[in-house]
Write an enzyme that holds these catalytic residues in place. Structure first.
Site, mmCIF file in Angstrom:
data_model
loop_
_atom_site.group_PDB
_atom_site.id
_atom_site.type_symbol
_atom_site.label_atom_id
_atom_site.label_comp_id
_atom_site.label_asym_id
_atom_site.label_seq_id
_atom_site.Cartn_x
_atom_site.Cartn_y
_atom_site.Cartn_z
ATOM 1 N N ASP A 54 0.834 -1.209 -0.107
ATOM 2 C CA ASP A 54 0.140 -0.073 0.071
ATOM 3 C C ASP A 54 0.999 1.275 0.247
ATOM 4 O O ASP A 54 1.679 1.178 0.796
ATOM 5 C CB ASP A 54 -0.852 -0.089 1.173
ATOM 6 C CG ASP A 54 -2.052 0.964 1.214
ATOM 7 O OD1 ASP A 54 -2.322 1.633 0.047
ATOM 8 O OD2 ASP A 54 -2.817 1.169 2.244
ATOM 9 N N HIS A 108 -9.412 -2.062 -7.961
ATOM 10 C CA HIS A 108 -9.190 -0.815 -6.951
ATOM 11 C C HIS A 108 -8.596 0.258 -7.735
ATOM 12 O O HIS A 108 -8.927 1.519 -7.528
ATOM 13 C CB HIS A 108 -8.588 -1.417 -5.712
ATOM 14 C CG HIS A 108 -8.379 -0.080 -4.609
ATOM 15 N ND1 HIS A 108 -9.432 0.827 -4.232
ATOM 16 C CD2 HIS A 108 -7.128 0.338 -4.339
ATOM 17 C CE1 HIS A 108 -8.989 1.545 -3.321
ATOM 18 N NE2 HIS A 108 -7.523 1.504 -3.435
HETATM 19 C C1 HEM Z 1 -10.016 -1.046 2.463
HETATM 20 C C2 HEM Z 1 -9.217 0.256 2.236
HETATM 21 C C3 HEM Z 1 -8.416 0.137 1.149
HETATM 22 C C4 HEM Z 1 -7.246 -0.687 0.938
HETATM 23 C C5 HEM Z 1 -6.862 -2.082 1.351
HETATM 24 C C6 HEM Z 1 -6.474 -0.222 -0.201
HETATM 25 C C7 HEM Z 1 -5.457 -0.806 -0.719
HETATM 26 C C8 HEM Z 1 -4.623 -0.027 -2.025
HETATM 27 C C9 HEM Z 1 -3.718 -0.846 -2.599
HETATM 28 C C10 HEM Z 1 -3.086 -1.940 -2.332
HETATM 29 C C11 HEM Z 1 -3.249 0.156 -3.406
HETATM 30 C C12 HEM Z 1 -2.112 -0.086 -4.827
HETATM 31 C C13 HEM Z 1 -0.672 0.439 -4.127
HETATM 32 C C14 HEM Z 1 -0.499 1.916 -4.069
HETATM 33 O O1 HEM Z 1 -0.396 2.554 -5.259
HETATM 34 O O2 HEM Z 1 -0.801 2.354 -2.968
HETATM 35 C C15 HEM Z 1 -4.172 1.267 -3.343
HETATM 36 C C16 HEM Z 1 -3.768 2.376 -4.231
HETATM 37 C C17 HEM Z 1 -4.640 3.605 -4.286
HETATM 38 N N1 HEM Z 1 -5.756 3.751 -3.370
HETATM 39 FE FE1 HEM Z 1 -6.377 2.495 -1.922
HETATM 40 N N2 HEM Z 1 -7.083 1.197 -0.552
HETATM 41 C C18 HEM Z 1 -8.204 1.450 0.285
HETATM 42 C C19 HEM Z 1 -8.990 2.253 0.261
HETATM 43 C C20 HEM Z 1 -8.888 3.389 -0.610
HETATM 44 C C21 HEM Z 1 -9.889 4.530 -0.605
HETATM 45 C C22 HEM Z 1 -11.013 4.931 0.307
HETATM 46 C C23 HEM Z 1 -9.365 5.588 -1.353
HETATM 47 C C24 HEM Z 1 -9.780 7.055 -1.701
HETATM 48 C C25 HEM Z 1 -10.779 7.582 -1.219
HETATM 49 C C26 HEM Z 1 -8.093 5.092 -1.957
HETATM 50 C C27 HEM Z 1 -7.259 5.467 -2.765
HETATM 51 C C28 HEM Z 1 -6.265 5.111 -3.666
HETATM 52 C C29 HEM Z 1 -5.287 5.715 -4.452
HETATM 53 C C30 HEM Z 1 -5.675 7.137 -4.814
HETATM 54 C C31 HEM Z 1 -4.306 4.958 -4.709
HETATM 55 C C32 HEM Z 1 -3.266 5.086 -6.089
HETATM 56 C C33 HEM Z 1 -3.876 4.426 -7.337
HETATM 57 C C34 HEM Z 1 -2.593 4.925 -8.493
HETATM 58 O O3 HEM Z 1 -2.370 6.040 -8.586
HETATM 59 O O4 HEM Z 1 -2.273 3.679 -9.087
HETATM 60 N N3 HEM Z 1 -8.020 3.747 -1.465
HETATM 61 N N4 HEM Z 1 -4.864 1.468 -2.545
#
Ligand code: HEM
Length: 312
Positions: A148, A221
């Site tokens: 993450d 996601h």
């Molecule tokens: C259970 C809740 C969540 C989990 C387990 C989760 C997990 C992850 C993972 C594994 C990634 C890919 C690696 C990274 O780029 O960081 C990611 C990317 C991202 N997440 Fe989440 N996330 C969650 C909730 C959210 C929420 C609620 C938002 C926004 C309101 C969000 C926004 C983002 C964004 C902006 C990225 C980067 C995407 C990119 O530019 O490739 N996430 N998240």
């Protein structure tokens, strides 16, 4: 630009403590609470002095209604409470909160010491709505096993993503904070093969490499949260942490942004309330149990709140 609170821009530390509080009788207790909140930067220095290498930091945020109590007549242009989302059996509740303390460092004990001292100073004026102790899991993975933070803004990209600037000059250096506590269904998650999990996230599990456009479904996601507007990708600065026990665990999601619209748009695409009607399949394996928007004023504005409270 006005100096932001010091915990917003640095890259994440390995230990975090999140405290969300409700203020009793805000009209009566507001000034006293604001005074304590304004003292937090000094308290951080005191507690942090025992081990400077631990880099103890704390960001203080205010809920929309409570902000009006501590700063009557002067509010950030986009500050409003988070509106709950309900869609086809999925839910993102709005549980609110008057105060957020987001504490980070390399040591859980110092985080705890700061939280206890702050809470003691607030005494009977507040009650704790949620307290979450976050830990770095392996090489910065969420409990789903995926890294993450891979695409979190880095270096000089962080301040423009997280901080208010010329669009609301009176509140420059401040930031909107969106928080949600998620409880994961890890048994359900473990029941699907790794290849399926990778399609749910949109990245490979071992090294976080993005799947090709052909392999990555629109329900992944990262397909849901990457939004382009006028040729630019919308950005937030995430400081989320895994937390929990063997009985209940998940992710404490926290993001700083220059506008609350940005995380709300991402969440809407995750929940299935955006135009294409698709939802983020990650939401089939986790449940948000809290949700709130706060405003973290600049460091100077935070200190001023304590001074203003004497005039009440
Ligand atoms: C259970 C809740 C969540 C989990 C387990 C989760 C997990 C992850 C993972 C594994 C990634 C890919 C690696 C990274 O780029 O960081 C990611 C990317 C991202 N997440 Fe989440 N996330 C969650 C909730 C959210 C929420 C609620 C938002 C926004 C309101 C969000 C926004 C983002 C964004 C902006 C990225 C980067 C995407 C990119 O530019 O490739 N996430 N998240």
């Amino acid at each position: 630009m006005a100096q932001p609170q010091p915990g917003i821009i640095p890259a994440p530390s390995p230990c975090a403590l999140f405290l969300i509080l409700r203020v009793h009788e805000p009209a009566v207790n507001g000034p006293a609470v604001a005074k304590v909140a304004a003292q937090v930067p000094t308290l951080v220095k005191k507690v942090g002095a025992s081990d400077r290498r631990a880099k103890l930091l704390c960001t203080v945020g205010f809920g929309s209604e409570f902000w009006d109590v501590v700063s009557p007549g002067r509010r950030p242009a986009s500050l409003r409470p988070f509106k709950a989302i309900e869609a086809s059996g999925r839910s993102a509740p709005s549980t609110g909160g008057d105060l957020l303390f987001h504490i980070i460092s390399r040591r859980h004990d110092l985080n705890f010491e700061l939280a206890v001292r702050t809470r003691n100073l607030l005494g009977g004026t507040v009650e704790v709505m949620d307290e979450v102790h976050g830990f770095r899991y392996l090489d910065s993975r969420d409990l789903t096993g995926f890294i993450d933070g891979t695409e979190n803004p880095k270096g000089s990209e962080r301040a423009p993503a997280a901080l208010i600037s010329d669009e609301d000059p009176d509140f420059a250096g401040g930031s909107y904070v969106f928080t949600q506590r998620y409880v994961h269904n890890l048994k359900h998650w473990a029941s699907i093969p790794q290849k399926e999990q990778e399609k749910v996230i949109g990245r490979r599990k071992p090294d976080s490499k993005e799947l090709s456009d052909r392999a990555k479904p629109p329900t992944a996601h990262i397909s849901r949260v990457v939004i382009e507007e006028n040729g630019e990708e919308l950005q937030i600065v995430r400081h989320s942490f895994p937390y929990g026990t063997v009985s209940e665990s998940g992710l404490f999601f926290i993001a700083y942004s220059k506008s609350p619209d940005i995380p709300e748009k991402m969440l809407s695409r995750m929940m299935g309330t955006s135009d294409d009607g698709l939802h983020d399949h990650l939401m089939d394996y986790t449940q948000a149990v809290s949700g709130a928007t706060f405003f973290a004023p600049s460091l100077n504005a935070l200190k001023m709140l304590g001074k203003m409270s004497r005039a009440f």
